[in-house]
Design a protein around this motif. Structure first.
Motif, PDB file in Angstrom:
ATOM      1  N   ASP A 248       0.971  -0.920   0.174  1.00  0.00           N
ATOM      2  CA  ASP A 248      -0.079   0.216   0.577  1.00  0.00           C
ATOM      3  C   ASP A 248       1.171   1.392  -0.330  1.00  0.00           C
ATOM      4  O   ASP A 248       0.526   1.896   0.479  1.00  0.00           O
ATOM      5  CB  ASP A 248      -0.980   0.104   0.930  1.00  0.00           C
ATOM      6  CG  ASP A 248       0.231  -0.166   2.350  1.00  0.00           C
ATOM      7  OD1 ASP A 248       1.648  -0.215   2.178  1.00  0.00           O
ATOM      8  OD2 ASP A 248      -0.719   0.701   3.381  1.00  0.00           O
ATOM      9  N   VAL A 261       0.653  -5.580  -7.142  1.00  0.00           N
ATOM     10  CA  VAL A 261      -0.459  -4.447  -6.659  1.00  0.00           C
ATOM     11  C   VAL A 261      -0.449  -3.905  -6.279  1.00  0.00           C
ATOM     12  O   VAL A 261       0.023  -4.073  -5.269  1.00  0.00           O
ATOM     13  CB  VAL A 261      -1.573  -5.614  -7.324  1.00  0.00           C
ATOM     14  CG1 VAL A 261      -2.184  -6.450  -5.856  1.00  0.00           C
ATOM     15  CG2 VAL A 261      -2.936  -4.783  -7.929  1.00  0.00           C
ATOM     16  N   GLN A 262      -1.072  -2.190  -6.147  1.00  0.00           N
ATOM     17  CA  GLN A 262      -1.072  -1.137  -5.394  1.00  0.00           C
ATOM     18  C   GLN A 262      -1.906  -1.285  -4.283  1.00  0.00           C
ATOM     19  O   GLN A 262      -3.213  -1.637  -5.166  1.00  0.00           O
ATOM     20  CB  GLN A 262      -0.385  -0.200  -5.953  1.00  0.00           C
ATOM     21  CG  GLN A 262      -0.512   1.141  -4.800  1.00  0.00           C
ATOM     22  CD  GLN A 262       0.027   2.111  -4.940  1.00  0.00           C
ATOM     23  OE1 GLN A 262      -0.236   2.555  -7.001  1.00  0.00           O
ATOM     24  NE2 GLN A 262       1.042   3.015  -4.634  1.00  0.00           N
ATOM     25  N   GLN A 266     -10.499   3.152  -0.617  1.00  0.00           N
ATOM     26  CA  GLN A 266     -11.740   3.967  -0.435  1.00  0.00           C
ATOM     27  C   GLN A 266     -12.916   3.708   0.379  1.00  0.00           C
ATOM     28  O   GLN A 266     -12.823   2.620   0.759  1.00  0.00           O
ATOM     29  CB  GLN A 266     -11.621   3.667  -2.105  1.00  0.00           C
ATOM     30  CG  GLN A 266     -11.463   4.488  -2.743  1.00  0.00           C
ATOM     31  CD  GLN A 266     -11.444   4.280  -4.176  1.00  0.00           C
ATOM     32  OE1 GLN A 266     -12.617   3.050  -4.213  1.00  0.00           O
ATOM     33  NE2 GLN A 266     -10.410   4.324  -5.514  1.00  0.00           N
ATOM     34  N   MET A 271      -8.920  -1.180  -1.778  1.00  0.00           N
ATOM     35  CA  MET A 271      -9.305  -1.467  -3.310  1.00  0.00           C
ATOM     36  C   MET A 271      -7.527  -2.028  -3.788  1.00  0.00           C
ATOM     37  O   MET A 271      -6.671  -1.397  -4.170  1.00  0.00           O
ATOM     38  CB  MET A 271      -9.531  -0.128  -3.597  1.00  0.00           C
ATOM     39  CG  MET A 271     -10.868   0.337  -3.341  1.00  0.00           C
ATOM     40  SD  MET A 271     -12.380  -0.516  -3.840  1.00  0.00           S
ATOM     41  CE  MET A 271     -12.637   0.048  -5.397  1.00  0.00           C
ATOM     42  N   ALA A 272      -7.722  -2.493  -5.029  1.00  0.00           N
ATOM     43  CA  ALA A 272      -6.785  -3.007  -5.919  1.00  0.00           C
ATOM     44  C   ALA A 272      -6.090  -1.995  -7.259  1.00  0.00           C
ATOM     45  O   ALA A 272      -7.740  -2.085  -7.987  1.00  0.00           O
ATOM     46  CB  ALA A 272      -7.020  -4.333  -6.249  1.00  0.00           C
ATOM     47  N   ALA A 273      -5.665  -1.142  -6.964  1.00  0.00           N
ATOM     48  CA  ALA A 273      -5.597   0.303  -7.616  1.00  0.00           C
ATOM     49  C   ALA A 273      -4.985  -0.165  -9.212  1.00  0.00           C
ATOM     50  O   ALA A 273      -4.665   0.813 -10.122  1.00  0.00           O
ATOM     51  CB  ALA A 273      -4.875   1.142  -7.023  1.00  0.00           C
ATOM     52  N   GLY A 274      -3.656  -1.013  -8.542  1.00  0.00           N
ATOM     53  CA  GLY A 274      -3.178  -1.261 -10.186  1.00  0.00           C
ATOM     54  C   GLY A 274      -1.862  -1.568 -10.240  1.00  0.00           C
ATOM     55  O   GLY A 274      -1.663  -2.050  -9.063  1.00  0.00           O
ATOM     56  N   SER A 289     -10.037   0.874 -10.449  1.00  0.00           N
ATOM     57  CA  SER A 289      -9.525   0.394  -8.787  1.00  0.00           C
ATOM     58  C   SER A 289     -10.451  -0.340  -8.848  1.00  0.00           C
ATOM     59  O   SER A 289     -12.006   0.147  -8.878  1.00  0.00           O
ATOM     60  CB  SER A 289      -8.626   1.123  -7.454  1.00  0.00           C
ATOM     61  OG  SER A 289      -9.334   2.060  -7.611  1.00  0.00           O
TER      62      SER A 289
END
Ligand SMILES: [Zn+2]
Length: 483
Positions: A248, A261-262, A266, A271-274, A289
């Motif tokens: 994170d 994954v970053q 939220q 959330m998986a942002a990319g 995300s």
């Protein structure tokens, strides 16, 4: 108050479970200090409460993260986990893990209702005499503990040696828990802190499917070099275990160097942002995300694959070596690249053909001009001019080019395959009349020169066309071998 670890009571949303646990804890009268810590996150100052309970989980963007306090064990807290380290500190701040080993029962997993071995928590927690438990990593004695907010874990007994499990931050442990719960929600078995067969790796969470699939879910909050994370990935891959790394941090130097994954928070959701992407014909575009649980379900069921993109990317921040996308997107990219390659090959071949054609016509003209200097050839030219059908052919070519057409003095040259060259006054070859199929290796000249071939009959044309097609195939094979 059974909180976080007991999924049966908390439903399928780990974030909600954490929030509820915190709220319940506050209702139960946990000290003001903890409440402040929960509200203020990792700020060091404790201030009087300003808002009434229940309190929502703090949410913040990666870039808006407050600076980490210096000198703390969990100095780099993930923002979504902010309340927990303080809660655990309040419970003792003890080096902990979620797994322990019992001499008869084997591995115990504190995150499972039956500890993964059909044993109730009450059978090991606060019992006399104490149950014999050991750390799966260093073998030192452990005991079952519960934080003031209901988190079950195992703590090393005093005097433990340096142990990688006990060195992991609370934030790391809690992220492992979320990863395990997401995998379980997807219908997979998830074990925490599992070592590889030869001890060369230890997975934070090892997710396994009924059909034998194995995926390691790695919480990587501490710094690590790209080389090291690649090496760890390779070690797990060599044992048939796929890996996904989670962090994170706002800047992740190894993001995309390995399947990774970053994570961002939220609202209540992790959330998986990319880098999750979609292929849109030419470029890879970033996708919005998605919920962590949905992402983990996607990678476990191979609806999301980690692959190296071959096409350019439209990610604003960094170009990645590996991204997550649906199999359909990778197929679409492969198809696009195949088409591009075919187009390029056709263009190259067209260029090559044009070049060969140019050389062939130039050669023919040189041969014709050379032959015109040889006056002994006059008889052969006159003899050839009497062949049946030739006159019609010459008329056709003359009509086509609006010029005078004669039999070339280079007649008899092997390049025409026994055909008659028809030329203009300048000696330029315009057509070949009645070349013959031969048993010899094909004449590249007639394939290259790209001029009209005229025949005395349809039957002779068909025979020659067959011969020419065979020659083309032979040459294509020769070209493929030599290139
Ligand atoms: Zn240990």
């Amino acid at each position: 108050m059974e909180a976080l670890p007991n999924r049966g009571e908390s439903g399928s949303n780990p974030s909600r479970a954490i929030r509820d646990a915190i709220r319940d804890g506050i209702r139960d009268g946990i000290r003001d200090g903890i409440r402040d810590a929960i509200r203020d996150g990792i700020r060091d100052t404790i201030r009087p409460p300003e808002v009434p309970t229940p309190l929502p989980l703090r949410s913040c963007s990666p870039t808006g993260a407050p600076p980490s306090p210096p000198g703390r064990v969990h100095g780099a807290l993930p923002h979504h986990m902010t309340p927990w380290p303080r809660a655990c500190d309040a419970a003792g701040g003890i080096p902990m893990s979620f797994t322990a080993v019992h001499p008869d029962r084997g591995r115990l997993d504190a995150t499972l209702p039956d500890l993964g071995c059909g044993w109730a928590w009450t059978a090991i927690h606060r019992v006399q005499p104490p149950v014999s438990l050991a750390c799966p990593e260093c073998g030192h004695g452990m005991h079952a503990k519960k934080s003031s907010l209901g988190l079950r874990f195992f703590a090393h007994a005093p005097g433990s040696p340096a142990c990688t499990l006990s060195e992991e931050s609370m934030a790391h442990h809690l992220l492992k828990l979320e990863l395990a719960q997401a995998a379980r929600a997807a219908g997979w078995t998830a074990e925490l802190e599992v070592s590889g067969p030869d001890g060369s790796w230890r997975a934070d969470v090892l997710a396994s499917s009924a059909t034998g699939g194995r995926v390691a879910l790695e919480a990587q909050l501490a710094g690590i070099t790209v080389d090291e994370i690649r090496a760890r990935t390779a070690r797990m891959n060599s044992d048939g275990v796929r890996v996904c790394w989670f962090s994170d941090r706002s800047r992740i130097p190894w993001l995309g160097a390995v399947p990774s994954v970053q994570l961002i928070r939220q609202g209540d959701e992790l959330m998986a942002a990319g880098p999750v992407a979609r292929f849109r014909g030419t470029y890879w575009h970033p996708e919005p995300s998605i919920r962590l649980a949905e992402f983990i379900r996607g990678i476990l069921t191979s609806r999301l694959l980690a692959r190296a993109p071959q096409s350019p990317q439209r990610f604003s921040e960094q170009v990645v070596e590996t991204l997550w996308a649906s199999p359909r997107c990778f197929s679409a990219e492969a198809e696009k690249l195949r088409e591009d390659e075919q187009r390029q090959r056709a263009a190259d071949e067209g260029e090559l053909r044009a070049e060969r054609c140019g050389w062939a016509r130039l050669d023919a003209k040189e041969a014709e001009l050379l032959a015109r200097g040889d006056h002994t050839r006059g008889a052969l030219v006159r003899h050839s001019a009497g062949l049946p059908g030739l006159e019609d052919a010459m008329d056709q070519v003359a009509e086509m080019h609006r010029t005078r057409v004669t039999v070339g003095w280079s007649v008899g040259d092997a390049r025409y395959s026994s055909g008659i060259p028809l030329v203009d006054d300048a000696g330029t070859l315009l057509a070949v009349f009645d070349p013959m199929p031969q048993s010899l290796p094909c004449q590249d000249f007639l394939l290259d020169v790209s001029l009209p071939l005229l025949f005395a009959s349809d039957e002779r044309r068909e025979r020659f066309d067959e011969y020419r097609a065979r020659c083309e195939r032979i040459r294509a094979g020769r070209y493929a071998v030599s290139s």
